[in-house]
Design an enzyme around this catalytic site. Structure first.
Site, short mmCIF file in Angstrom:
data_model
loop_
_atom_site.label_atom_id
_atom_site.label_comp_id
_atom_site.label_asym_id
_atom_site.label_seq_id
_atom_site.Cartn_x
_atom_site.Cartn_y
_atom_site.Cartn_z
N HIS A 47 0.80 -1.23 0.00
CA HIS A 47 0.00 0.00 0.00
C HIS A 47 0.83 1.28 0.00
CE1 HIS A 47 0.93 -0.31 4.28
NE2 HIS A 47 0.60 0.96 4.41
N1 UDP Z 1 -3.60 -5.95 8.82
C1 UDP Z 1 -4.90 -6.40 8.97
N2 UDP Z 1 -5.60 -6.76 7.86
C2 UDP Z 1 -5.06 -6.71 6.60
C3 UDP Z 1 -3.73 -6.24 6.46
C4 UDP Z 1 -3.02 -5.85 7.59
O1 UDP Z 1 -5.40 -6.48 10.08
O2 UDP Z 1 -5.74 -7.05 5.63
C5 UDP Z 1 -2.84 -5.53 10.04
C6 UDP Z 1 -1.48 -6.16 10.21
O3 UDP Z 1 -1.55 -7.32 11.01
C7 UDP Z 1 -0.67 -5.06 10.90
C8 UDP Z 1 -1.33 -3.80 10.45
O4 UDP Z 1 -2.59 -4.15 9.89
O5 UDP Z 1 -0.81 -5.15 12.30
C9 UDP Z 1 -0.45 -3.14 9.41
O6 UDP Z 1 -1.12 -2.12 8.82
P1 UDP Z 1 -0.57 -1.39 7.53
O7 UDP Z 1 0.30 -2.30 6.76
O8 UDP Z 1 -1.77 -0.80 6.88
O9 UDP Z 1 0.24 -0.17 8.14
P2 UDP Z 1 1.77 0.07 8.47
O10 UDP Z 1 2.18 -0.94 9.50
O11 UDP Z 1 2.53 0.00 7.19
O12 UDP Z 1 1.77 1.45 9.06
#
Ligand code: UDP
Length: 365
Positions: A208
């Site tokens: 993303h």
């Molecule tokens: N996650 C979720 N469902 C999904 C994809 C990710 O619950 O379909 C959770 C994942 O376990 C993690 C978090 O969302 O804890 C990560 O979010 P994201 O990748 O959007 O954000 P980032 O960590 O890059 O800020």
């Protein structure tokens, strides 16, 4: 004492769950949430409130995530709507989490009003100021009164930037608190089995980051990687709304839909996603938090980025940065990871499920 926690996005909700639980378990502590509305729909917000036992936010700022809104407009909008809330509530601490727009907007408003800011997941640095998150991290850390750090690199970064030692607390990782808390429920839910998959029989993909998904050329490059990976193994891909919208805009969704061996899913709830992570043979991602979750779960992870703000996942954990791939260079790397034994990796210090308790101890001293 009154602790107000500001949340806006999916990873914020997950990390707020252990914090709110630890805060509200203490006598004399009032804990409440403010939701900015940055992520606001069923799949990116409501499902997390339901699954994680988060309370209904005391305030919902309803900011939304419109594609016509710039990051600057969104930051300003959150600030304008948050200011009267903080003026009325005057919490002892505003707790902000991670590195999203809501985190920066919240820290700025609280600092202006003389309300103490606690930053959870402080000190992380990718060194890449092209990432909007990096700017947010640096600014929030410079405003915060208490900085809660997940890994040693965070302590080193903050000290290098001149943050006073007494503000820096190496407390560990609240994301791992959530993971250890919810993993048994995820296993019981058996999303992997319900999807007709089994342990170690698929690659889980999440993407993303704007650098990967905001251009047609970038997405086409990723689709080549997906096609080449799917020749070796089933690829399970819960599509982030941003990625889906861009695939649609660039006319690439039908090409993706026609790829064999690719299981496209909607964004998953946390319980469902944890099971998918835990049982995967390999994870390919550009997420921040997923680099940490795979390290704890000892699942190999390829991160499609040239830098990481979470270096401990590459030095102790299972994570490998994989920026300049082509389908040709990716194929042998993926083949070798799919055929390898579980990684000989370590779980970083303090990633033990007790971090929110440590943070609560410090904030309530
Ligand atoms: N996650 C979720 N469902 C999904 C994809 C990710 O619950 O379909 C959770 C994942 O376990 C993690 C978090 O969302 O804890 C990560 O979010 P994201 O990748 O959007 O954000 P980032 O960590 O890059 O800020």
């Amino acid at each position: 004492m009154y602790l107000l926690t500001l949340v806006g996005t999916r990873p914020n909700f997950i990390k707020a769950a252990p914090l709110h639980r630890a805060f509200s378990a203490r006598a004399g502590i009032r804990s409440a949430l403010v939701h900015t509305g940055q992520h606001h729909d069923q799949q990116m917000s409501e499902v997390f409130f339901a699954q994680l036992n988060l309370p209904k936010p005391a305030y919902h700022l309803g900011v939304g995530n419109s594609s016509v809104q710039t990051v600057t407009q969104q930051t300003a909008e959150i600030m304008c709507r948050l200011e009267p809330v903080l003026t009325t509530e005057r919490p002892d601490w505003l707790v902000v989490i991670g590195d999203v727009t809501s985190t920066l907007a919240g820290a700025l408003v609280a600092a202006r009003l003389g309300i103490r800011v606690a930053h959870v997941e402080a000190g992380l640095r990718s060194g890449d100021r092209q990432m909007p998150e990096e700017i947010n991290r640096i600014l929030v850390d410079s405003l915060a009164d208490a900085l809660f750090v997940t890994e040693q690199s965070g302590v080193d970064n903050l000290q290098r930037e001149g943050i006073a030692d007494h503000k820096i607390h190496f407390t560990g990782n609240v994301l791992i608190d959530a993971l250890t808390d919810f993993l048994p429920r995820a296993t019981a839910r058996n999303t992997v089995g319900r999807l007709g998959l089994s342990k170690g029989s698929y690659v889980l993909l999440t993407l993303h980051r704007p650098a990967n998904v905001d251009t047609k050329a970038g997405l086409q490059h990723l689709l080549q990687l997906v096609a080449s990976t799917a020749r070796q193994c089933v690829v399970v891909w819960p599509l982030h709304p941003r990625t889906r919208a861009n695939l649609q805009t660039f006319g690439l969704l039908s090409q993706l839909n026609s790829l064999p061996n690719v299981l496209l899913l909607e964004p998953q709830g946390y319980i469902e996603f944890l099971n998918l992570l835990d049982q995967a043979d390999l994870v390919i991602t550009d997420s921040g938090g997923i680099q940490e979750e795979t390290t704890w779960l000892r699942v190999p992870c390829l991160t499609l980025r040239s830098t990481t703000e979470r270096p401990v996942t590459t030095t102790l954990g299972t994570n490998q940065l994989f920026p300049d791939f082509t389908p040709e260079t990716a194929e042998p790397v993926i083949a070798s990871l799919l055929n390898s034994q579980p990684a000989d990796s370590q779980i970083p210090p303090h990633w033990d499920g007790q971090t929110a308790q440590r943070i609560a101890n410090i904030l309530t001293q």
